[in-house]
Design a protein around this motif. Structure first.
Motif, PDB file in Angstrom:
ATOM      1  N   ARG A  71       0.842  -1.197   0.000  1.00  0.00           N
ATOM      2  CA  ARG A  71       0.000   0.000   0.000  1.00  0.00           C
ATOM      3  C   ARG A  71       0.877   1.247   0.000  1.00  0.00           C
ATOM      4  O   ARG A  71       1.981   1.239   0.549  1.00  0.00           O
ATOM      5  CB  ARG A  71      -0.899   0.000   1.218  1.00  0.00           C
ATOM      6  N   PRO A  72       0.406   2.331  -0.582  1.00  0.00           N
ATOM      7  CA  PRO A  72       1.200   3.565  -0.596  1.00  0.00           C
ATOM      8  C   PRO A  72       1.301   4.164   0.800  1.00  0.00           C
ATOM      9  O   PRO A  72       0.380   4.054   1.618  1.00  0.00           O
ATOM     10  CB  PRO A  72       0.413   4.489  -1.533  1.00  0.00           C
ATOM     11  N   LYS A  73       2.438   4.801   1.054  1.00  0.00           N
ATOM     12  CA  LYS A  73       2.652   5.440   2.352  1.00  0.00           C
ATOM     13  C   LYS A  73       1.924   6.771   2.389  1.00  0.00           C
ATOM     14  O   LYS A  73       1.901   7.502   1.405  1.00  0.00           O
ATOM     15  CB  LYS A  73       4.137   5.656   2.589  1.00  0.00           C
ATOM     16  N   ILE A  74       1.364   7.092   3.544  1.00  0.00           N
ATOM     17  CA  ILE A  74       0.642   8.345   3.714  1.00  0.00           C
ATOM     18  C   ILE A  74       1.579   9.312   4.425  1.00  0.00           C
ATOM     19  O   ILE A  74       2.074   9.033   5.522  1.00  0.00           O
ATOM     20  CB  ILE A  74      -0.646   8.144   4.528  1.00  0.00           C
TER      21      ILE A  74
END
Length: 126
Positions: free
Chosen positions: A69-72
């Motif tokens: 998942r992409p990092k926030i």
């Protein structure tokens, strides 16, 4: 011997054209019937099993689980902004007023325009 056209209709050529049109229509009927028989036989064949779509769905779900998942990224506020948020204007009753972003931008614009006017006055333009 040359056969030139006459003054009236030529019934022989009209009969030939009508005969040709009837043959074309009959051939079209035969082709249509043949195609309908082929379509009917194709529809009777068993349909492909639906298992294939569920297998591909399972593969897609497994693939989706493996993708990271992409990092926030969290945006940190500068120290000045934090200080400004802590100090809120208060009314005469002691209640704090909420911050209005448009009011702050207007105040900043007013201050800049004051400086521009002061510069013009210093140059004796106004």
């Amino acid at each position: 011997s040359v056969n030139l056209g006459g003054l009236g209709p030529d019934y022989e050529t009209i009969k030939e054209k009508v005969k040709k049109l009837k043959q074309q229509k009959e051939y079209a009927k035969q082709i249509k019937e043949h195609n309908m028989k082929i379509i009917a036989s194709v529809q009777r064949l068993p349909a492909k099993p639906q298992v294939v779509s569920s297998v591909s769905r399972q593969k897609a779900l497994e693939y989706a689980k493996k993708i990271p998942r992409p990092k926030i990224f969290t945006i940190r506020q500068s120290d000045e902004e934090v200080k400004e948020e802590r100090v809120l204007p208060q009314t005469l009753n002691g209640d704090s007023l909420p911050r209005i972003a448009s009011l702050e931008t207007l105040q900043n614009r007013h201050e800049k325009e004051k400086q521009v006017v002061a510069a013009f006055r210093a140059l004796h333009i106004l």
